[in-house]
Scaffold this motif. Structure first.
Motif, PDB file in Angstrom:
ATOM      1  N   ASN A  81      10.271   9.811  36.588  1.00  0.00           N
ATOM      2  CA  ASN A  81      10.017   8.401  36.319  1.00  0.00           C
ATOM      3  C   ASN A  81       9.612   8.200  34.860  1.00  0.00           C
ATOM      4  O   ASN A  81       9.244   9.148  34.182  1.00  0.00           O
ATOM      5  N   SER A  82       9.668   6.964  34.425  1.00  0.00           N
ATOM      6  CA  SER A  82       9.272   6.627  33.043  1.00  0.00           C
ATOM      7  C   SER A  82       9.929   7.561  32.042  1.00  0.00           C
ATOM      8  O   SER A  82       9.275   8.108  31.149  1.00  0.00           O
ATOM      9  N   LEU A  83      11.213   7.737  32.193  1.00  0.00           N
ATOM     10  CA  LEU A  83      11.933   8.683  31.344  1.00  0.00           C
ATOM     11  C   LEU A  83      11.930   8.239  29.890  1.00  0.00           C
ATOM     12  O   LEU A  83      11.965   7.044  29.582  1.00  0.00           O
ATOM     13  N   LYS A  84      11.894   9.242  29.013  1.00  0.00           N
ATOM     14  CA  LYS A  84      11.870   9.018  27.576  1.00  0.00           C
ATOM     15  C   LYS A  84      13.077   9.699  26.942  1.00  0.00           C
ATOM     16  O   LYS A  84      13.609  10.668  27.500  1.00  0.00           O
ATOM     17  N   PRO A  85      13.499   9.241  25.775  1.00  0.00           N
ATOM     18  CA  PRO A  85      14.631   9.911  25.110  1.00  0.00           C
ATOM     19  C   PRO A  85      14.392  11.406  24.913  1.00  0.00           C
ATOM     20  O   PRO A  85      15.346  12.197  24.982  1.00  0.00           O
ATOM     21  N   GLU A  86      13.156  11.807  24.696  1.00  0.00           N
ATOM     22  CA  GLU A  86      12.865  13.230  24.504  1.00  0.00           C
ATOM     23  C   GLU A  86      12.993  14.048  25.787  1.00  0.00           C
ATOM     24  O   GLU A  86      12.886  15.280  25.740  1.00  0.00           O
ATOM     25  N   ASP A  87      13.224  13.407  26.910  1.00  0.00           N
ATOM     26  CA  ASP A  87      13.501  14.132  28.152  1.00  0.00           C
ATOM     27  C   ASP A  87      14.977  14.527  28.257  1.00  0.00           C
ATOM     28  O   ASP A  87      15.362  15.236  29.189  1.00  0.00           O
ATOM     29  N   THR A  88      15.776  14.073  27.307  1.00  0.00           N
ATOM     30  CA  THR A  88      17.202  14.414  27.314  1.00  0.00           C
ATOM     31  C   THR A  88      17.382  15.920  27.187  1.00  0.00           C
ATOM     32  O   THR A  88      16.866  16.545  26.265  1.00  0.00           O
ATOM     33  N   ALA A  89      18.118  16.494  28.123  1.00  0.00           N
ATOM     34  CA  ALA A  89      18.321  17.943  28.150  1.00  0.00           C
ATOM     35  C   ALA A  89      19.241  18.288  29.320  1.00  0.00           C
ATOM     36  O   ALA A  89      19.540  17.435  30.161  1.00  0.00           O
ATOM     37  N   VAL A  90      19.643  19.539  29.350  1.00  0.00           N
ATOM     38  CA  VAL A  90      20.272  20.082  30.552  1.00  0.00           C
ATOM     39  C   VAL A  90      19.151  20.654  31.413  1.00  0.00           C
ATOM     40  O   VAL A  90      18.344  21.459  30.931  1.00  0.00           O
ATOM     41  N   TYR A  91      19.115  20.241  32.661  1.00  0.00           N
ATOM     42  CA  TYR A  91      18.071  20.673  33.580  1.00  0.00           C
ATOM     43  C   TYR A  91      18.633  21.743  34.522  1.00  0.00           C
ATOM     44  O   TYR A  91      19.698  21.558  35.124  1.00  0.00           O
ATOM     45  N   TYR A  92      17.882  22.840  34.623  1.00  0.00           N
ATOM     46  CA  TYR A  92      18.298  23.968  35.444  1.00  0.00           C
ATOM     47  C   TYR A  92      17.312  24.195  36.576  1.00  0.00           C
ATOM     48  O   TYR A  92      16.088  24.240  36.366  1.00  0.00           O
ATOM     49  N   CYS A  93      17.853  24.381  37.753  1.00  0.00           N
ATOM     50  CA  CYS A  93      17.044  24.758  38.904  1.00  0.00           C
ATOM     51  C   CYS A  93      16.843  26.273  38.882  1.00  0.00           C
ATOM     52  O   CYS A  93      17.757  27.026  38.522  1.00  0.00           O
ATOM     53  N   ASN A  94      15.659  26.693  39.240  1.00  0.00           N
ATOM     54  CA  ASN A  94      15.349  28.126  39.328  1.00  0.00           C
ATOM     55  C   ASN A  94      14.719  28.419  40.683  1.00  0.00           C
ATOM     56  O   ASN A  94      13.825  27.709  41.124  1.00  0.00           O
ATOM     57  N   VAL A  95      15.220  29.446  41.327  1.00  0.00           N
ATOM     58  CA  VAL A  95      14.651  29.868  42.610  1.00  0.00           C
ATOM     59  C   VAL A  95      14.364  31.356  42.550  1.00  0.00           C
ATOM     60  O   VAL A  95      15.239  32.146  42.181  1.00  0.00           O
ATOM     61  N   ARG A  96      13.147  31.710  42.886  1.00  0.00           N
ATOM     62  CA  ARG A  96      12.779  33.124  43.019  1.00  0.00           C
ATOM     63  C   ARG A  96      12.768  33.440  44.509  1.00  0.00           C
ATOM     64  O   ARG A  96      11.949  32.893  45.257  1.00  0.00           O
ATOM     65  N   ALA A  97      13.702  34.270  44.935  1.00  0.00           N
ATOM     66  CA  ALA A  97      13.884  34.503  46.360  1.00  0.00           C
ATOM     67  C   ALA A  97      14.044  35.980  46.665  1.00  0.00           C
ATOM     68  O   ALA A  97      14.471  36.772  45.816  1.00  0.00           O
ATOM     69  N   THR A  98      13.694  36.308  47.889  1.00  0.00           N
ATOM     70  CA  THR A  98      13.866  37.669  48.386  1.00  0.00           C
ATOM     71  C   THR A  98      15.034  37.690  49.351  1.00  0.00           C
ATOM     72  O   THR A  98      15.116  36.850  50.258  1.00  0.00           O
ATOM     73  N   SER A  99      15.932  38.639  49.140  1.00  0.00           N
ATOM     74  CA  SER A  99      17.059  38.844  50.031  1.00  0.00           C
ATOM     75  C   SER A  99      16.898  40.199  50.713  1.00  0.00           C
ATOM     76  O   SER A  99      16.241  41.093  50.175  1.00  0.00           O
ATOM     77  N   TYR A 100      17.496  40.332  51.884  1.00  0.00           N
ATOM     78  CA  TYR A 100      17.476  41.610  52.602  1.00  0.00           C
ATOM     79  C   TYR A 100      18.883  42.180  52.524  1.00  0.00           C
ATOM     80  O   TYR A 100      19.816  41.641  53.123  1.00  0.00           O
ATOM     81  N   ILE A 101      19.017  43.247  51.770  1.00  0.00           N
ATOM     82  CA  ILE A 101      20.340  43.830  51.508  1.00  0.00           C
ATOM     83  C   ILE A 101      20.262  45.330  51.730  1.00  0.00           C
ATOM     84  O   ILE A 101      19.441  46.014  51.121  1.00  0.00           O
ATOM     85  N   SER A 102      21.148  45.848  52.572  1.00  0.00           N
ATOM     86  CA  SER A 102      21.253  47.300  52.790  1.00  0.00           C
ATOM     87  C   SER A 102      19.901  47.923  53.098  1.00  0.00           C
ATOM     88  O   SER A 102      19.486  48.906  52.464  1.00  0.00           O
ATOM     89  N   SER A 103      19.195  47.324  54.040  1.00  0.00           N
ATOM     90  CA  SER A 103      17.891  47.815  54.507  1.00  0.00           C
ATOM     91  C   SER A 103      16.812  47.769  53.440  1.00  0.00           C
ATOM     92  O   SER A 103      15.789  48.453  53.551  1.00  0.00           O
ATOM     93  N   SER A 104      17.024  47.000  52.399  1.00  0.00           N
ATOM     94  CA  SER A 104      16.022  46.867  51.336  1.00  0.00           C
ATOM     95  C   SER A 104      15.804  45.395  51.024  1.00  0.00           C
ATOM     96  O   SER A 104      16.694  44.575  51.234  1.00  0.00           O
ATOM     97  N   TYR A 105      14.605  45.119  50.481  1.00  0.00           N
ATOM     98  CA  TYR A 105      14.298  43.760  50.055  1.00  0.00           C
ATOM     99  C   TYR A 105      14.487  43.663  48.547  1.00  0.00           C
ATOM    100  O   TYR A 105      14.022  44.526  47.798  1.00  0.00           O
ATOM    101  N   LEU A 106      15.176  42.622  48.126  1.00  0.00           N
ATOM    102  CA  LEU A 106      15.458  42.432  46.704  1.00  0.00           C
ATOM    103  C   LEU A 106      14.885  41.102  46.275  1.00  0.00           C
ATOM    104  O   LEU A 106      15.267  40.056  46.794  1.00  0.00           O
ATOM    105  N   LEU A 107      13.965  41.131  45.300  1.00  0.00           N
ATOM    106  CA  LEU A 107      13.383  39.923  44.731  1.00  0.00           C
ATOM    107  C   LEU A 107      14.107  39.609  43.432  1.00  0.00           C
ATOM    108  O   LEU A 107      14.200  40.473  42.551  1.00  0.00           O
TER     109      LEU A 107
END
Length: 121
Positions: A81-107
């Motif tokens: 809200n109340s956006l300003k010109p200085e908010d102009t940018a490319v916005y990236y989502c970031n997720v830190r997740a754990t997967s279960y792969i080949s009997s191991s957990y990968l963060l």
């Protein structure tokens, strides 16, 4: 492994609002944190807001009181809200997740493709 799909960017006048969303899918055992970063032209990528699982949200000083991060299962939102010109940018989502792969957990950190937010004066 984990895929992220972002949506919601666009062009808005100063003082306006936008809502970004990012949906995570794939091999997700658990999500540790979700957040949004942005990168303006010629500048480094910076943290905008983050919401750790079971923790408190945190915000960049420049967006406190204007932006709100929220999460619904594997989707994270950024209400701007109340956006300003200085908010102009490319916005990236970031997720830190754990997967279960080949009997191991990968963060691992995963990134969305980026969505352009342009605020005109």
């Amino acid at each position: 492994q984990v895929q992220l799909v972002e949506s919601g960017g666009g062009l808005v006048q100063a003082g306006g609002s936008l809502r970004l969303s990012c949906a995570a899918s794939g091999n997700i055992f658990s999500i540790n944190a979700m957040g949004w970063y942005r990168q303006a032209l010629g500048k480094q990528r910076e943290l905008v807001a983050a919401i750790p699982s079971g923790g408190r949200s945190n915000y960049a000083d420049s967006v406190k009181g204007r932006f709100t991060i929220s999460r619904d299962n594997a989707t994270v939102y950024l209400q701007m809200n109340s956006l300003k010109p200085e908010d102009t940018a490319v916005y990236y989502c970031n997720v830190r997740a754990t997967s279960y792969i080949s009997s191991s957990y990968l963060l691992k950190d995963y990134w969305g493709q980026g969505t352009q937010v342009t605020v005109s004066s």
